[in-house]
Enzyme design. Sequence first.
Site, PDB file in Angstrom:
ATOM      1  N   ASN A 108       0.814  -1.234   0.000  1.00  0.00           N
ATOM      2  CA  ASN A 108       0.000   0.000   0.000  1.00  0.00           C
ATOM      3  C   ASN A 108       0.840   1.272   0.000  1.00  0.00           C
ATOM      4  O   ASN A 108       0.475   2.259  -0.639  1.00  0.00           O
ATOM      5  CB  ASN A 108      -0.998  -0.013   1.158  1.00  0.00           C
ATOM      6  CG  ASN A 108      -0.315  -0.039   2.501  1.00  0.00           C
ATOM      7  OD1 ASN A 108       0.726  -0.668   2.658  1.00  0.00           O
ATOM      8  ND2 ASN A 108      -0.877   0.651   3.451  1.00  0.00           N
ATOM      9  N   GLU A 116       3.514  -5.382  12.313  1.00  0.00           N
ATOM     10  CA  GLU A 116       2.579  -4.260  12.117  1.00  0.00           C
ATOM     11  C   GLU A 116       1.481  -4.766  11.209  1.00  0.00           C
ATOM     12  O   GLU A 116       1.713  -4.995  10.023  1.00  0.00           O
ATOM     13  CB  GLU A 116       3.303  -3.075  11.459  1.00  0.00           C
ATOM     14  CG  GLU A 116       4.442  -2.506  12.266  1.00  0.00           C
ATOM     15  CD  GLU A 116       3.993  -1.889  13.571  1.00  0.00           C
ATOM     16  OE1 GLU A 116       2.809  -1.513  13.684  1.00  0.00           O
ATOM     17  OE2 GLU A 116       4.819  -1.808  14.490  1.00  0.00           O
ATOM     18  N   CYS A 152      -3.257   1.645   6.289  1.00  0.00           N
ATOM     19  CA  CYS A 152      -3.670   0.925   7.501  1.00  0.00           C
ATOM     20  C   CYS A 152      -4.250   1.877   8.540  1.00  0.00           C
ATOM     21  O   CYS A 152      -4.948   1.443   9.453  1.00  0.00           O
ATOM     22  CB  CYS A 152      -2.472   0.175   8.076  1.00  0.00           C
ATOM     23  SG  CYS A 152      -1.056   1.237   8.336  1.00  0.00           S
ATOM     24  N   GLU A 180       7.267   0.375  16.048  1.00  0.00           N
ATOM     25  CA  GLU A 180       8.312   0.959  15.206  1.00  0.00           C
ATOM     26  C   GLU A 180       8.433   2.426  15.594  1.00  0.00           C
ATOM     27  O   GLU A 180       7.738   2.912  16.457  1.00  0.00           O
ATOM     28  CB  GLU A 180       7.924   0.808  13.734  1.00  0.00           C
ATOM     29  CG  GLU A 180       7.831  -0.646  13.292  1.00  0.00           C
ATOM     30  CD  GLU A 180       7.595  -0.808  11.794  1.00  0.00           C
ATOM     31  OE1 GLU A 180       6.745  -0.089  11.251  1.00  0.00           O
ATOM     32  OE2 GLU A 180       8.258  -1.656  11.179  1.00  0.00           O
ATOM     33  N   THR A 197      -1.281 -13.069   7.592  1.00  0.00           N
ATOM     34  CA  THR A 197       0.128 -13.348   7.259  1.00  0.00           C
ATOM     35  C   THR A 197       0.989 -13.233   8.522  1.00  0.00           C
ATOM     36  O   THR A 197       1.915 -14.031   8.726  1.00  0.00           O
ATOM     37  CB  THR A 197       0.647 -12.369   6.181  1.00  0.00           C
ATOM     38  OG1 THR A 197      -0.331 -12.249   5.157  1.00  0.00           O
ATOM     39  CG2 THR A 197       1.951 -12.825   5.587  1.00  0.00           C
ATOM     40  N   GLY A 255       2.035  -6.016   7.240  1.00  0.00           N
ATOM     41  CA  GLY A 255       1.127  -6.639   6.278  1.00  0.00           C
ATOM     42  C   GLY A 255      -0.142  -7.075   6.982  1.00  0.00           C
ATOM     43  O   GLY A 255      -0.497  -6.553   8.042  1.00  0.00           O
TER      44      GLY A 255
HETATM   45  P1  NDP Z   1       0.152  -9.332   3.081  1.00  0.00           P
HETATM   46  O1  NDP Z   1       0.167  -9.816   4.482  1.00  0.00           O
HETATM   47  O2  NDP Z   1      -0.572 -10.121   2.067  1.00  0.00           O
HETATM   48  O3  NDP Z   1       1.631  -9.173   2.526  1.00  0.00           O
HETATM   49  C1  NDP Z   1       2.634  -8.399   3.154  1.00  0.00           C
HETATM   50  C2  NDP Z   1       3.993  -8.908   2.721  1.00  0.00           C
HETATM   51  O4  NDP Z   1       4.204 -10.217   3.241  1.00  0.00           O
HETATM   52  C3  NDP Z   1       4.154  -9.029   1.206  1.00  0.00           C
HETATM   53  O5  NDP Z   1       5.481  -8.724   0.862  1.00  0.00           O
HETATM   54  C4  NDP Z   1       3.830 -10.487   0.983  1.00  0.00           C
HETATM   55  O6  NDP Z   1       4.318 -10.998  -0.224  1.00  0.00           O
HETATM   56  C5  NDP Z   1       4.507 -11.110   2.185  1.00  0.00           C
HETATM   57  N1  NDP Z   1       4.024 -12.442   2.542  1.00  0.00           N
HETATM   58  C6  NDP Z   1       2.861 -13.041   2.179  1.00  0.00           C
HETATM   59  N2  NDP Z   1       2.793 -14.288   2.705  1.00  0.00           N
HETATM   60  C7  NDP Z   1       3.936 -14.474   3.414  1.00  0.00           C
HETATM   61  C8  NDP Z   1       4.453 -15.549   4.201  1.00  0.00           C
HETATM   62  N3  NDP Z   1       3.784 -16.679   4.378  1.00  0.00           N
HETATM   63  N4  NDP Z   1       5.649 -15.401   4.805  1.00  0.00           N
HETATM   64  C9  NDP Z   1       6.329 -14.238   4.676  1.00  0.00           C
HETATM   65  N5  NDP Z   1       5.912 -13.190   3.924  1.00  0.00           N
HETATM   66  C10 NDP Z   1       4.721 -13.302   3.312  1.00  0.00           C
HETATM   67  O7  NDP Z   1      -0.374  -7.830   3.157  1.00  0.00           O
HETATM   68  P2  NDP Z   1      -0.689  -6.875   1.935  1.00  0.00           P
HETATM   69  O8  NDP Z   1       0.524  -6.714   1.097  1.00  0.00           O
HETATM   70  O9  NDP Z   1      -1.974  -7.342   1.330  1.00  0.00           O
HETATM   71  O10 NDP Z   1      -0.915  -5.485   2.696  1.00  0.00           O
HETATM   72  C11 NDP Z   1      -2.126  -5.089   3.218  1.00  0.00           C
HETATM   73  C12 NDP Z   1      -2.170  -5.349   4.714  1.00  0.00           C
HETATM   74  O11 NDP Z   1      -1.108  -4.679   5.358  1.00  0.00           O
HETATM   75  C13 NDP Z   1      -3.437  -4.795   5.341  1.00  0.00           C
HETATM   76  O12 NDP Z   1      -3.948  -5.742   6.244  1.00  0.00           O
HETATM   77  C14 NDP Z   1      -2.956  -3.575   6.103  1.00  0.00           C
HETATM   78  O13 NDP Z   1      -3.729  -3.223   7.206  1.00  0.00           O
HETATM   79  C15 NDP Z   1      -1.584  -4.007   6.518  1.00  0.00           C
HETATM   80  N6  NDP Z   1      -0.757  -2.849   6.812  1.00  0.00           N
HETATM   81  C16 NDP Z   1      -0.431  -2.590   8.119  1.00  0.00           C
HETATM   82  C17 NDP Z   1       0.302  -1.460   8.436  1.00  0.00           C
HETATM   83  C18 NDP Z   1       0.713  -1.170   9.851  1.00  0.00           C
HETATM   84  O14 NDP Z   1       1.601  -0.356  10.037  1.00  0.00           O
HETATM   85  N7  NDP Z   1       0.127  -1.801  10.843  1.00  0.00           N
HETATM   86  C19 NDP Z   1       0.722  -0.515   7.402  1.00  0.00           C
HETATM   87  C20 NDP Z   1       0.326  -0.889   6.066  1.00  0.00           C
HETATM   88  C21 NDP Z   1      -0.392  -2.023   5.788  1.00  0.00           C
HETATM   89  P3  NDP Z   1       3.317 -11.078  -1.492  1.00  0.00           P
HETATM   90  O15 NDP Z   1       3.068  -9.686  -1.914  1.00  0.00           O
HETATM   91  O16 NDP Z   1       4.038 -11.885  -2.491  1.00  0.00           O
HETATM   92  O17 NDP Z   1       2.070 -11.781  -0.990  1.00  0.00           O
END
Ligand code: NDP
Length: 481
Positions: A150, A248, A282, A461, A230, A226
């Site tokens: 994002n 996070e 987020c 963080e 995940t 993420g």
């Molecule tokens: P994901 O959890 O799908 O992915 C985040 C990252 O983790 C990507 O690089 C992804 O790779 C990787 N990933 C996926 N599966 C695994 C695994 N099994 N082991 C290790 N790494 C893995 O999140 P999104 O990218 O869809 O992001 C959106 C989410 O992030 C929302 O829920 C949002 O709220 C959260 N978020 C939280 C923030 C915070 O500060 N709390 C800030 C911004 C977002 P790939 O892309 O290949 O799947």
Amino acid sequence: MQKIQNYINGELVAPQSNQYIDNINPATGKVYCYIPDSDERDVELAVSAASKAFPKWSAMSSEKRSGLLIKLSELISQHIERFAIAESIDNGKPVWLARQVDIPRAVANFHFYATAALHLSTETHSMGDTALNYTLRTPVGIAGCISPWNLPLYLFTWKIAPALASGNCVVAKPSEITPMTAFLLSELAIEAGIPPGVLNIVHGYGHKVGKAIVSHPKIPAISFTGGTKTGEDIARIAAPMFKKLSLELGGKNPNIIFADCDFEKALLTTVRSSFSNQGEICLCGSRIFIERSIYDKFKNAFVEEIKKIKVGDPLQDESWLGAIVSKPHLEKVLYYIDLAKQEGGKILCGGNQISLMGENSSGYFLEPTVIEGLSYNCRTNQEEIFGPVVTIQPFDEIDEVLMYANSTTYGLAATVWTENLTRAHTVAARLHSGIVWVNCWLLRDLRTPFGGVKSSGVGREGGFEALRFFTEEKNVCIRLA
Ligand code: NDP
């Protein structure tokens, strides 16, 4: 068509598999470049390069490390326009937003941590004439950093900057959906003179590259941003290995508007806090609670403002909203709009996919959507949607709205609008959330702790918190007499 490469041991290299994944521009729905489909072999090479680089990088003076990171920050700063366009094409966000927020923040992340690390100090604990304790703080070694799509460069650098500044080497994976600015960063890391192996960027899928980073025995700390699901998967692997974990995760943030608020400010900021970056932040407030006496007035004014929003080509400066990041994500958001209707919600505005003309005719565009009439505990109001969709509902009492606000499993951020100081403090104290904004939103000071409670994450963080996360403490006790 351009092929992005991994950045391992100071070089831009092809993945071991020699396979690539299509990278789609969400504003056109078309493939515009290829990214490495890396796997555990690439992660192994990155870990080996990082292990070799670690002794020299960790022994380097903080000043010298700081100088290199400031150089990197300056180089990004010189290329803001190039990075902003790349971020906009990759993610679908408006280019003006990337130019004003994402890329300047990546510059600031490196600058902030390059200088913050110079001020990190440790403690001594005197036992009088008997003994003296002092605390040594040393880098953990190799840090694994995994970031979402994002705010691609913004969140990627938010992790790797403190990790590098505190003397660690890094193996990092950006989201496979938005890899481009991390690739551009690797080119600048070479130009800045970051020694080979200090920063390694491995592109590819989460279930391959991400998993290989999380499960690698030589990576003792994982910093992840993420989704909550995940985060759970990562914790399941990392916890039995006793790794340090910073998670996070998702949010479902309440935005509480009291009748005594500054109406105009609350209204205009709520438009931003609901829909900035297509609602894919987020920290966006997705559940809006409005005190009943101003409910209708606020609702009508809010819907009028939303109707003025222009959704369009992200590369055009007049587009206030761009494209949803991917087709699966667009489908997820549409699913929730449908669910809201089934749960009895009334769509006040939006609710539909938009077809634009020309180049953008196959892009993933969605109207900003406002829904009312839902109960606080229905799925639409409990689950993270992460798109341009908000719900609104009235409340009468403080206890009632706090119950609504705190009812989800999430606890990342909250916003409160009131001119009553006592009420502001009371509500802020009683919200179950890591961050509370009063009469503002997304006002960030990089020194403050950043993170959530409950299913929104573990750890903080920001500021010295991140430098502490990426270092280990050792107490040395010296007998004096
Ligand atoms: P994901 O959890 O799908 O992915 C985040 C990252 O983790 C990507 O690089 C992804 O790779 C990787 N990933 C996926 N599966 C695994 C695994 N099994 N082991 C290790 N790494 C893995 O999140 P999104 O990218 O869809 O992001 C959106 C989410 O992030 C929302 O829920 C949002 O709220 C959260 N978020 C939280 C923030 C915070 O500060 N709390 C800030 C911004 C977002 P790939 O892309 O290949 O799947």
